[in-house]
Design an enzyme around this catalytic site. Structure first.
Site, PDB file in Angstrom:
ATOM      1  N   ARG A  37     -12.908   2.222 -12.916  1.00  0.00           N
ATOM      2  CA  ARG A  37     -12.931   0.769 -13.053  1.00  0.00           C
ATOM      3  C   ARG A  37     -13.456   0.196 -11.744  1.00  0.00           C
ATOM      4  O   ARG A  37     -13.006   0.608 -10.671  1.00  0.00           O
ATOM      5  CB  ARG A  37     -11.517   0.235 -13.311  1.00  0.00           C
ATOM      6  CG  ARG A  37     -11.490  -1.283 -13.323  1.00  0.00           C
ATOM      7  CD  ARG A  37     -10.123  -1.825 -13.658  1.00  0.00           C
ATOM      8  NE  ARG A  37      -9.205  -1.683 -12.551  1.00  0.00           N
ATOM      9  CZ  ARG A  37      -7.911  -1.968 -12.637  1.00  0.00           C
ATOM     10  NH1 ARG A  37      -7.397  -2.367 -13.785  1.00  0.00           N
ATOM     11  NH2 ARG A  37      -7.126  -1.842 -11.603  1.00  0.00           N
ATOM     12  N   HIS A  46       0.817  -1.214   0.000  1.00  0.00           N
ATOM     13  CA  HIS A  46       0.000   0.000   0.000  1.00  0.00           C
ATOM     14  C   HIS A  46       0.845   1.257   0.000  1.00  0.00           C
ATOM     15  O   HIS A  46       0.552   2.240  -0.665  1.00  0.00           O
ATOM     16  CB  HIS A  46      -0.905   0.004   1.228  1.00  0.00           C
ATOM     17  CG  HIS A  46      -1.722  -1.229   1.311  1.00  0.00           C
ATOM     18  ND1 HIS A  46      -2.346  -1.638   2.448  1.00  0.00           N
ATOM     19  CD2 HIS A  46      -2.010  -2.137   0.368  1.00  0.00           C
ATOM     20  CE1 HIS A  46      -2.980  -2.771   2.198  1.00  0.00           C
ATOM     21  NE2 HIS A  46      -2.784  -3.085   0.953  1.00  0.00           N
ATOM     22  N   CYS A  67      -4.679   1.068 -21.631  1.00  0.00           N
ATOM     23  CA  CYS A  67      -4.340   1.705 -20.355  1.00  0.00           C
ATOM     24  C   CYS A  67      -3.342   0.891 -19.529  1.00  0.00           C
ATOM     25  O   CYS A  67      -3.127   1.163 -18.365  1.00  0.00           O
ATOM     26  CB  CYS A  67      -5.603   1.980 -19.531  1.00  0.00           C
ATOM     27  SG  CYS A  67      -6.520   0.509 -19.110  1.00  0.00           S
TER      28      CYS A  67
HETATM   29  C1  PEP Z   1      -3.737  -3.918 -16.980  1.00  0.00           C
HETATM   30  O1  PEP Z   1      -3.928  -5.092 -16.636  1.00  0.00           O
HETATM   31  O2  PEP Z   1      -3.047  -3.577 -17.948  1.00  0.00           O
HETATM   32  C2  PEP Z   1      -4.343  -2.821 -16.192  1.00  0.00           C
HETATM   33  C3  PEP Z   1      -4.327  -1.582 -16.614  1.00  0.00           C
HETATM   34  O3  PEP Z   1      -4.874  -3.148 -14.988  1.00  0.00           O
HETATM   35  P1  PEP Z   1      -4.001  -3.437 -13.688  1.00  0.00           P
HETATM   36  O4  PEP Z   1      -2.572  -3.164 -14.032  1.00  0.00           O
HETATM   37  O5  PEP Z   1      -4.544  -2.574 -12.614  1.00  0.00           O
HETATM   38  O6  PEP Z   1      -4.273  -4.901 -13.475  1.00  0.00           O
HETATM   39 MG    MG Z   2      -5.485  -5.497 -15.158  1.00  0.00          MG
END
Ligand code: PEP
Ligand code: MG
Length: 742
Positions: free
Chosen positions: A492, A349, A662
């Site tokens: 999300r 965290h 993303c």
């Molecule tokens: C990914 O999986 O690319 C994403 C953006 O989500 P996270 O990294 O939070 O799993």
């Molecule tokens: Mg992800």
């Protein structure tokens, strides 16, 4: 003796006491002055007129040798040692044997304590130990700034200062310099030598009893609240607190004349020295327990409840064993330069919060707290996972130059902030940022991004001790939208499980958590949790645009189920008379390859598609993204991965469904250049990447990139990286690594 006169008088008394105790004809104390000079500050047995006159350089004579090596030295026949340097003004000619120990404080040599005997003799282990105990006391006195001014102490040069390089792992990249602030500052010992040992025994006994009582309460409470592992750990801690060996050694040190506090500290210093060699993780964890108990005991002795740092330097490098996210936020952000942790992992965290604050972090830095002293200058290199403790001038200069270069780069990117992100072939590219905490919201304006492409809602959940209810979540999401000031924010829904755990939501005991119960799977199996989140999002977005996406969707039916829950919450809000969002856009995180075979159905249902390239690569290549052995084995710039994205981009274009990326890929200029070549027009990235990515966007012709890249997708090589790099070089594309921007 405590409190008897000024520091010089106390030093004079100490050397007399040692000489008497060890039946030595001479006991002298040399202290380090600016310019790495050891000056004779007190003596019994040598010529008193030599005090403050006799000076040696570090490395000169036997005293200088002790200082240079930072090690004790015991010689039966000192004059025959090659480094012996005779100083006539001291009158030390008749003395044959010599024992010297360094005055150490946190790895820094503050001076040297010496005893000498007329006849040739060997020094016993006990004698050397006694000398070292007293050396600790004198080092404390010398560091207090009364004998040698504090300014002079801090400007002492590199000699006698143990420059160290501590290795850890880079948890957040970047380079920073500053002064060490120990998160668990040891209490300063004001009285070291006791006048009345009986009184010290009594104080010690009382402190031990109250400490035991408070630990008993803690264990009892945790037994009731969290039976199982945690309580068992605390139980073993309680046993440790009653360890007779530990308490016995402290009593022995009190019997030698130390105050209870000094005795506790002295025993802990011994433990640290002994354990410095030990690599065994179980034993090292015991040392951590002892450190913790030492601090507890010192607090009980002093009556202070918790050590609070008051006057912080302007450039704080926080050093801690482990740290809670809220504790990090207690420190003044403006002064915080970097964080060094003895523990810590990239998904902890505190790492998440540090990333939000954009400060470099080095974790798993073993022994940091015992090797770094408050006020020590530090260079923290988050890119390479290193901490330089008390660096020399050359290193400071090199780091300052590197930081200045990065600052220049930042400025040049800053200058581009308000320029449009348009390619040379006039394609506008939407650049957004990823965020997860309200404190990150100002980054939209700071970077010139168009909005938040990925708001990871689990992060605020992870940094809390309890599950946030509808009201708490509504307040949080409203604040996010408020601070976005009209810029789009895509939330999300909770993506927990796998490596992301919540303190109040027990992690499932799974063989293979990445393929297990996580993200939307939990949301659909525990619909109450997901509905509460969606309810809060709907309420927060009253009268504003609402954008929501669901993580780890593996089949269209999962999206449909999740979407239904959202529709129910929208209907509920309408029934309750809550103003509806002005628009609702619902999308999917494209992370599981199975969706590729349901694209027709998917693209009919979603308002947008957002590729989580980190997870998509993990599942496509069957390579755990958190396993260093395989995590970077496969390149997202491989023909296979780029082909998947190419097909997806093509289908989204045909269906007129906006597609964004993303994951990490979108933050890397070379990767992002390839994405633009494949027709991707929306990228969401770490805020630091916006400058370099915009520079790349403005430097390329996306059609040319596509024409170059597409024929390569049918190739056999593992990665197209070298070819893309060569293309970038030949076409003047800006692909500077973002690691160089902080
Ligand atoms: C990914 O999986 O690319 C994403 C953006 O989500 P996270 O990294 O939070 O799993
Ligand atoms: Mg992800």
């Amino acid at each position: 003796m405590a409190g008897a006169g000024d520091a010089q008088t106390r030093l004079d008394q100490i050397v007399q006491l040692i000489a008497a105790e060890l039946h030595a004809e001479v006991c002298s104390c040399y202290l380090m002055r600016a310019g790495d000079i050891l000056e004779l500050f007190a003596t019994v047995g040598l010529n008193p007129s030599a005090v403050h006159r006799t000076r040696l350089r570090v490395g000169e004579g036997l005293v200088g040798t002790v200082a240079a090596s930072a090690r004790p030295l015991a010689l039966a026949d000192a004059p025959s040692h090659p480094n012996f340097a005779y100083r006539p003004e001291t009158g030390e000619e008749p003395f044959r044997s010599l024992a010297g120990v360094p005055l150490l404080r946190g790895g820094r040599v503050r001076g040297v304590l010496v005893i000498q005997h007329l006849r040739a003799r060997n020094y016993s282990e006990d004698e050397m130990e006694t000398l070292q105990t007293v050396a600790m006391v004198v080092a404390e006195l010398a560091s207090a700034g009364e004998l040698v001014g504090a300014g002079e102490i801090s400007t002492a040069g590199d000699a006698g200062v143990l420059q160290q390089r501590l290795a850890g792992i880079g948890i957040n990249s970047g380079l920073a310099m500053g002064q060490a602030v120990l998160h668990r500052p040891r209490l300063t010992l004001s009285e070291l030598v006791a006048e009345d040992p009986e009184a010290e025994f009594a104080r010690f006994g009382e402190a031990v009893s109250t400490m035991h009582a408070s630990i008993d309460v803690m264990v009892q409470q945790s037994r009731e609240a969290v039976p199982g592992d945690t309580a068992d750990i605390l139980e073993s801690y309680r046993m440790f607190a009653r360890d007779r060996g530990w308490l016995g050694r402290i009593r022995e040190a009190i019997a030698q004349g130390l105050t209870a506090e000094a005795a506790v500290e002295r025993v802990q210093q011994d433990n640290r020295t002994r354990m410095a060699q030990v690599a065994d993780p179980y034993l090292r964890a015991r040392l951590d327990d002892l450190e913790d108990l030492t601090n507890r005991l010192l607090r009980h002795l002093s009556g202070k409840r918790s050590p609070i740092e008051t006057a912080l330097p302007d450039d704080v490098v926080l050093v801690a064993r482990a740290l809670g996210p809220a504790e990090l936020l207690d420190y003044d952000r403006v002064r915080l330069r970097a964080l060094v942790l003895e523990e810590g992992s990239p998904s902890s965290h505190v790492a998440i919060v540090a990333r939000a604050l954009d400060i470099p972090v080095v974790g798993r830095c073993a022994g940091a707290l015992s090797r770094i002293e408050a006020g020590d200058p530090l260079i923290v290199d988050g890119d390479n996972g290193q901490v330089l403790v008390r660096p020399g001038e050359d290193l400071i200069d090199a780091a300052a130059r590197a930081m200045a270069t990065r600052a220049d780069r930042r400025l040049s990117y800053q200058a581009m902030r308000d320029l449009p992100a348009v390619t040379r072939d006039a394609e506008p590219i939407q650049l957004c940022i990823n965020a997860g905490l309200v404190i990150e919201m100002p980054q939209i304006a700071d970077t010139g991004a168009e909005g938040i492409g990925l708001f990871r809602t689990e992060i605020p959940f992870m940094v809390r001790a309890t599950y946030p209810d509808v009201a708490a979540q509504t307040a949080l999401y409203s604040e996010v939208l408020e601070q976005a000031n009209g810029a789009p924010v895509t939330f999300r829904t909770l993506d927990v499980g796998g490596d992301k755990t919540l303190p109040y939501f027990p992690a499932a005991d799974e063989e293979n958590p990445a393929l297990g119960w996580r993200a939307i799977r939990i949301g659909l199996d525990r619909p109450a949790m997901l509905r509460i989140q969606l309810r809060a999002l709907v309420r927060a977005a009253a009268g504003r645009d609402l954008r929501v996406k669901f993580p780890l969707i593996a089949e269209v039916a999962e999206f449909d189920d999740a979407r239904r829950l959202l529709d129910r919450e929208l209907a509920r809000a309408a029934k309750e008379g809550i103003a509806p969002p002005s628009s609702v856009k619902v999308g999917v995180m494209f992370e599981v390859p199975s969706l590729l075979w349901q694209l027709d159905a998917l693209l009919k249902s979603v308002d947008f598609v957002s590729v989580g390239s980190n997870d998509l690569a993990q599942y496509l290549f069957a390579a755990d993204r958190n396993n260093p052995r395989v995590g970077s084995r496969y390149d997202p710039l491989s023909p296979a991965f780029l082909t998947v994205l190419d097909r997806l981009a093509e289908r989204c274009r045909a269906a007129r469904v906006p597609l964004s990326i993303c994951g990490e890929m979108a933050s890397r200029p070379l990767e992002a250049m390839a994405l633009l070549g494949l027709g991707v027009r929306i990228l969401s990235m770490t805020p630091r990447a916006v400058g370099p990515i915009k520079a790349m966007v403005r430097s390329i012709d996306s059609r040319q990139v596509g024409e170059f890249l597409k024929p390569l997708l049918s190739g056999r090589e593992r990665s197209l990286r070298p070819k893309l790099r060569a293309f970038a070089r030949d076409h003047g594309a800006s692909i500077e690594d973002i690691a160089l921007v902080r």
